[in-house]
Write a protein that holds these residues in place. Structure first.
Motif, PDB file in Angstrom:
ATOM      1  N   ASP A  99       0.832  -1.206   0.000  1.00 24.10           N
ATOM      2  CA  ASP A  99       0.000   0.000   0.000  1.00 24.10           C
ATOM      3  C   ASP A  99       0.867   1.258   0.000  1.00 24.10           C
ATOM      4  N   MET A 100       1.980   1.217   0.723  1.00 30.98           N
ATOM      5  CA  MET A 100       2.886   2.363   0.734  1.00 30.98           C
ATOM      6  C   MET A 100       3.450   2.609  -0.659  1.00 30.98           C
ATOM      7  N   GLU A 101       3.879   1.540  -1.340  1.00 27.88           N
ATOM      8  CA  GLU A 101       4.453   1.696  -2.679  1.00 27.88           C
ATOM      9  C   GLU A 101       3.384   2.146  -3.676  1.00 27.88           C
ATOM     10  N   PHE A 102       2.189   1.602  -3.572  1.00 32.12           N
ATOM     11  CA  PHE A 102       1.107   2.040  -4.463  1.00 32.12           C
ATOM     12  C   PHE A 102       0.751   3.504  -4.190  1.00 32.12           C
ATOM     13  N   GLY A 103       0.757   3.892  -2.920  1.00 35.44           N
ATOM     14  CA  GLY A 103       0.468   5.262  -2.575  1.00 35.44           C
ATOM     15  C   GLY A 103       1.478   6.240  -3.143  1.00 35.44           C
ATOM     16  N   ARG A 104       2.736   5.842  -3.215  1.00 34.26           N
ATOM     17  CA  ARG A 104       3.768   6.690  -3.816  1.00 34.26           C
ATOM     18  C   ARG A 104       3.456   6.986  -5.286  1.00 34.26           C
ATOM     19  N   LEU A 105       2.739   6.061  -5.934  1.00 32.24           N
ATOM     20  CA  LEU A 105       2.377   6.241  -7.346  1.00 32.24           C
ATOM     21  C   LEU A 105       1.014   6.908  -7.510  1.00 32.24           C
ATOM     22  N   GLY A 106       0.379   7.247  -6.408  1.00 30.66           N
ATOM     23  CA  GLY A 106      -0.949   7.840  -6.482  1.00 30.66           C
ATOM     24  C   GLY A 106      -2.045   6.832  -6.764  1.00 30.66           C
ATOM     25  N   TRP A 107      -1.782   5.551  -6.526  1.00 31.01           N
ATOM     26  CA  TRP A 107      -2.759   4.495  -6.779  1.00 31.01           C
ATOM     27  C   TRP A 107      -3.515   4.158  -5.494  1.00 31.01           C
ATOM     28  N   PRO A 108      -4.735   3.607  -5.615  1.00 31.88           N
ATOM     29  CA  PRO A 108      -5.444   3.121  -4.424  1.00 31.88           C
ATOM     30  C   PRO A 108      -4.744   1.896  -3.848  1.00 31.88           C
ATOM     31  N   ALA A 109      -5.193   1.487  -2.675  1.00 29.39           N
ATOM     32  CA  ALA A 109      -4.560   0.381  -1.959  1.00 29.39           C
ATOM     33  C   ALA A 109      -4.504  -0.884  -2.818  1.00 29.39           C
ATOM     34  N   PHE A 110      -3.511  -1.707  -2.551  1.00 33.57           N
ATOM     35  CA  PHE A 110      -3.241  -2.903  -3.356  1.00 33.57           C
ATOM     36  C   PHE A 110      -4.469  -3.799  -3.493  1.00 33.57           C
ATOM     37  N   MET A 111      -5.181  -4.054  -2.389  1.00 36.18           N
ATOM     38  CA  MET A 111      -6.271  -5.020  -2.422  1.00 36.18           C
ATOM     39  C   MET A 111      -7.485  -4.520  -3.188  1.00 36.18           C
ATOM     40  N   THR A 112      -7.556  -3.243  -3.517  1.00 34.15           N
ATOM     41  CA  THR A 112      -8.679  -2.763  -4.328  1.00 34.15           C
ATOM     42  C   THR A 112      -8.613  -3.329  -5.743  1.00 34.15           C
TER      43      THR A 112
END
Length: 239
Positions: A99-112
């Motif tokens: 989730d931290m890495e996805f957040g760095r890209l402006g993406w929603p949480a991994f499990m979404t």
């Protein structure tokens, strides 16, 4: 059903203080059968690993220096995982980093991007309360060979967890029904033979997806016993 067993290695324990992902391994199961369509990345975390973490995974800064950064592999990872049920041991840890890495890209949480989560640590605690439920402990308890695991590795650990998960969810291992009766009780009734020819029994054949699920269960049993299970052996000829 498509399931992915996922594991990660990291530079430390806390993504909130700057620790990063440095390895991701995924193993694919379709209808409980290993497909070989796995995914594995080494990642340049752009920082050194903590000494404690380095002792666990052994992936040095020098080794990782020419590996892609997370942003370069993120889309492939997201598309590979999209719509699958994810299986992780101690999911809160791995998902915190993803989730931290996805957040760095402006993406929603991994499990979404995925379709459901199984945490094998939580499931193991329900099955084996009060016992050690690390991956190594489960391998020993369930007969999964982990002798080659000298250091942690994301793909290796995902492969071991796949075997552990199949063993944990194999279901009933014995076809013997225990009625609770003591030996000799109701012996006449228990020993009475009933001719099935007197009944008009319908034949209901298994569907293709049911056969595939059954084969997946047998594959898991074969791995656990390191051979061919009794249900795949030809019956001995009647004397």
């Amino acid at each position: 059903m498509r399931q992915l067993i996922l594991d990660t290695e990291t530079t430390g324990l806390n993504p909130r203080t700057g620790d990063r992902l440095l390895e991701i391994g995924c193993v694919e199961l379709v209808n409980r059968r290993l497909t070989g369509n796995n995914l594995h990345f080494y990642i340049n975390p752009e920082r050194d690993s903590d000494p404690g973490a380095l002792a666990v995974h052994g992936l040095t800064t020098e080794f990782l220096s020419d590996k892609p950064k997370f942003a370069q592999i993120a889309e492939e990872l997201r598309e590979y995982c999209r719509g699958a049920e994810i299986i992780i041991h101690n999911a809160a840890f791995d998902l915190g980093f993803l989730d931290m890495e996805f957040g760095r890209l402006g993406w929603p949480a991994f499990m979404t991007h995925c379709d459901g989560l199984i945490d094998t640590l939580l499931r193991a605690r329900e099955m084996f309360p009060g016992r050690r439920n690390s991956l190594d402990a489960l391998c020993e308890r369930l007969g999964v060979n982990n002798a080659h695991r000298t250091l942690h590795g994301a793909l290796l650990d995902a492969e071991l967890l796949a075997d552990v998960y199949l063993a944990m969810t194999r279901g009933q291992e014995s076809l013997v029904i225990d009625t609770g009766a003591e030996s000799g009780d109701h012996a006449g009734a228990a020993g009475e033979r009933i001719a099935l020819s007197q009944f008009d029994l319908p034949v209901i054949r298994a569907a293709d997806d049911e056969v595939a699920l059954h084969d997946g269960v047998l594959d898991g049993i074969d791995k656990a016993v390191k051979g061919t299970s009794v249900w795949r052996r030809e019956p001995a000829p009647a004397e």
